[in-house]
Design an enzyme around this catalytic site. Sequence first.
Site, PDB file in Angstrom:
ATOM      1  N   ASP A  21      21.612  -4.303  24.840  1.00 50.65           N
ATOM      2  CA  ASP A  21      21.587  -3.352  25.960  1.00 50.65           C
ATOM      3  C   ASP A  21      23.010  -3.191  26.502  1.00 50.65           C
ATOM      4  OD1 ASP A  21      21.149  -1.975  28.294  1.00 50.65           O
ATOM      5  OD2 ASP A  21      20.267  -3.688  29.357  1.00 50.65           O
ATOM      6  N   ASN A  23      23.902  -0.822  28.855  1.00 51.11           N
ATOM      7  CA  ASN A  23      24.026  -0.219  30.192  1.00 51.11           C
ATOM      8  C   ASN A  23      23.120  -0.876  31.235  1.00 51.11           C
ATOM      9  OD1 ASN A  23      21.655   0.689  29.168  1.00 51.11           O
ATOM     10  ND2 ASN A  23      21.888   2.824  29.828  1.00 51.11           N
ATOM     11  N   ASP A  25      20.000  -1.711  31.603  1.00 50.01           N
ATOM     12  CA  ASP A  25      18.678  -1.263  32.065  1.00 50.01           C
ATOM     13  C   ASP A  25      17.573  -2.094  31.398  1.00 50.01           C
ATOM     14  OD1 ASP A  25      18.751  -0.345  29.503  1.00 50.01           O
ATOM     15  OD2 ASP A  25      18.332   1.761  29.968  1.00 50.01           O
ATOM     16  N   ASP A  29      20.183  -0.179  23.152  1.00 52.57           N
ATOM     17  CA  ASP A  29      20.541   1.241  22.999  1.00 52.57           C
ATOM     18  C   ASP A  29      21.567   1.442  21.886  1.00 52.57           C
ATOM     19  OD1 ASP A  29      22.936   0.365  24.276  1.00 52.57           O
ATOM     20  OD2 ASP A  29      21.873   0.518  26.193  1.00 52.57           O
ATOM     21  N   ASP A 203       8.733   6.487   6.990  1.00 52.66           N
ATOM     22  CA  ASP A 203       7.635   5.788   7.644  1.00 52.66           C
ATOM     23  C   ASP A 203       6.280   6.234   7.086  1.00 52.66           C
ATOM     24  OD1 ASP A 203       6.741   4.113   9.950  1.00 52.66           O
ATOM     25  OD2 ASP A 203       5.782   5.992  10.538  1.00 52.66           O
ATOM     26  N   HIS A 333      10.003  -5.105  11.366  1.00 53.11           N
ATOM     27  CA  HIS A 333       9.629  -5.143  12.785  1.00 53.11           C
ATOM     28  C   HIS A 333       8.118  -5.172  12.998  1.00 53.11           C
ATOM     29  CE1 HIS A 333       9.383  -1.114  11.308  1.00 53.11           C
ATOM     30  NE2 HIS A 333       8.645  -0.770  12.342  1.00 53.11           N
ATOM     31  N   ASP A 334       7.331  -5.182  11.930  1.00 53.35           N
ATOM     32  CA  ASP A 334       5.868  -5.203  12.047  1.00 53.35           C
ATOM     33  C   ASP A 334       5.272  -6.555  11.664  1.00 53.35           C
ATOM     34  OD1 ASP A 334       5.808  -2.494  12.736  1.00 53.35           O
ATOM     35  OD2 ASP A 334       5.656  -1.851  10.653  1.00 53.35           O
TER      36      ASP A 334
HETATM   37  C1  NOJ Z   1       4.984   1.874  10.255  1.00 54.24           C
HETATM   38  C2  NOJ Z   1       5.990   1.361  11.224  1.00 54.24           C
HETATM   39  O1  NOJ Z   1       6.732   0.355  10.594  1.00 54.24           O
HETATM   40  C3  NOJ Z   1       5.235   0.876  12.436  1.00 54.24           C
HETATM   41  O2  NOJ Z   1       6.048   0.183  13.328  1.00 54.24           O
HETATM   42  C4  NOJ Z   1       4.572   2.064  13.087  1.00 54.24           C
HETATM   43  O3  NOJ Z   1       3.756   1.611  14.142  1.00 54.24           O
HETATM   44  C5  NOJ Z   1       3.700   2.833  12.100  1.00 54.24           C
HETATM   45  N1  NOJ Z   1       4.336   3.027  10.817  1.00 54.24           N
HETATM   46  C6  NOJ Z   1       3.363   4.191  12.649  1.00 54.24           C
HETATM   47  O4  NOJ Z   1       4.510   4.990  12.685  1.00 54.24           O
END
Ligand code: NOJ
Length: 565
Positions: A21, A23, A25, A29, A203, A333-334
Amino acid sequence: MVKKWWMESVGYQIYPKSFLDSNADGIGDIKGIDSKLDYLKDLGVNLIWICPFYDSPMDDNGYDVRNFFDVAKEFGSMDDVKDLIKHAHERGIKIILDYVLNHTSDEHPWFIESRSSKDNPYRDFYIWQDPKIVDGEKRPPTNWGSFFGGSAWAYDEATDSFYMKIFSDKMPDLNWKNEKVQDEMIKIAKTWLDLGIDGFRIDAVSHLDRAEFVDTDVCTDPICLDWHKFSNLPKVHDYLKKLNKEVFEPYQALTIGEVGGEASIEQGIKYASYDSNELSMVFNFDHNWCNNLSDVLNPKKMTVRLKCLKKAFGKWQEAFKEIGWLPLNWLNHDQPRLMTQYGHYKYPLESGKMLATALHMMRGTPFIYQGEEIGMTNYPFEDVSDFNDISSQANYFYHLSKEPDDPVKALKKAAVTSRDNPRTPMQWSSDEFAGFSTKPPWFPVNPNYKKINVTKNLNDKNSLWYHYQKLIDLRRHSLYKETIVYGSYEMIDPEHELLYNYLRKSKNETLLVINSFSPKKVTYNLTKYQIIEVVINNYKDYHIKEHTIMLKPFQSIVFKVEEKL
Ligand code: NOJ
């Protein structure tokens, strides 16, 4: 032999909301990313994938795009993005962005138009169906479930119809059958490439085509998640061939598709073999969950199912060896944090280094997920209100519905898999808020930040960070480069329960990669090899007695060898 710049690259994935971050908040960013380009350069990466920073109401942290041509205010401005591209390129770092083409936000102007009336010109940009009337009640057109829980359809009163949404209600699915949708999405891709980015992570790409709207029978619940109804179906390939011809190929863009929904090897090849004319590579998820964590729910009792892991990596390596290229990543990130999924709590440094070597020595383009290089771990959730991620909350209530008397177990189950784990703020230092921000961040910092942070890693030459740096250097600049990048991959000892070993071979040399997944000592017979030198080792030394190496807990060592005939 096919050679491309991305084959010789090492990537780093950034989740902008959690990176830095600039700035105050509490939200990461673009300027924050810009200020850490030198950090990334020092680590050695030369490619970054940045998750969506487009204008969005943030129902799914930016994967719900409201305006593809603008930047979310909390992340900065278009000028910040232009600066970032310039500064990254000045440092020899290429950038790929998420290209979100399966859905938009329900606040996107196309959807606002589409839902307004049945004869609106944008009606067909999305997938609409009349309700199914059962016992006089309006029901969704099919019993299909969505990835984030509940039905894959949402009811819209304005036109008394359902729209399809395989993620959240606020993420209506685009209708790719409509050529106007295809053309608009092409415009979007071109705009970003014209701005100077180098490609896309695409994606949810496998979901662009749907089966006929007929109920699934994969379960007896009123709603069933059966992703085969909207994953890897034939027309996806037509759409991708068109995108490739009109955008990816002319711009020479790097494209990495996210192929969920159990994409098979055959499907992977259709998407991304050298002559598929679709994508450069695909991310698959076969190597996730090769452990018992979702059963034991306690990372200290977690064991890795090594054969599952070897099979998962091995089959993709084998299938693509001559006909295509793969990205290599442990997680994104999932998924839960690597150290919690596959590391060992008693040997975090040794197991962390071993996992890094095991992946980075394979054939493909490695991607490090932010924080992996310092060994960040899952977050200690204590209450359902701790979850921020939309799917983690849904997951908790799903588990609770199955066992209503055990909310603690429901919490643990949702916590283990929660997508919030990889999204906690990056742990830069032991300063307040881990140096991520000077204000309380949008998601609390993992309480272990004083123990695990970048500053600590950089101050210790034996840290996980320096091991990653060395691996990257070996791949990008060393004498072994040709073998590590383009050499063949040959799995050895596929049945071994504790070791993941393989050979990398080129006309110059053979590298023997030995990775112990055991917290105990393991011996391995090296009679077949003449050791020439050590390429990388996660311990200071190694012990060989009578052609047998005594591996320490989680020891991982790469030798240049000659095979004895
Ligand atoms: C896959 C992405 O990696 C995930 O984070 C997202 O929630 C879904 N696609 C929907 O865009």
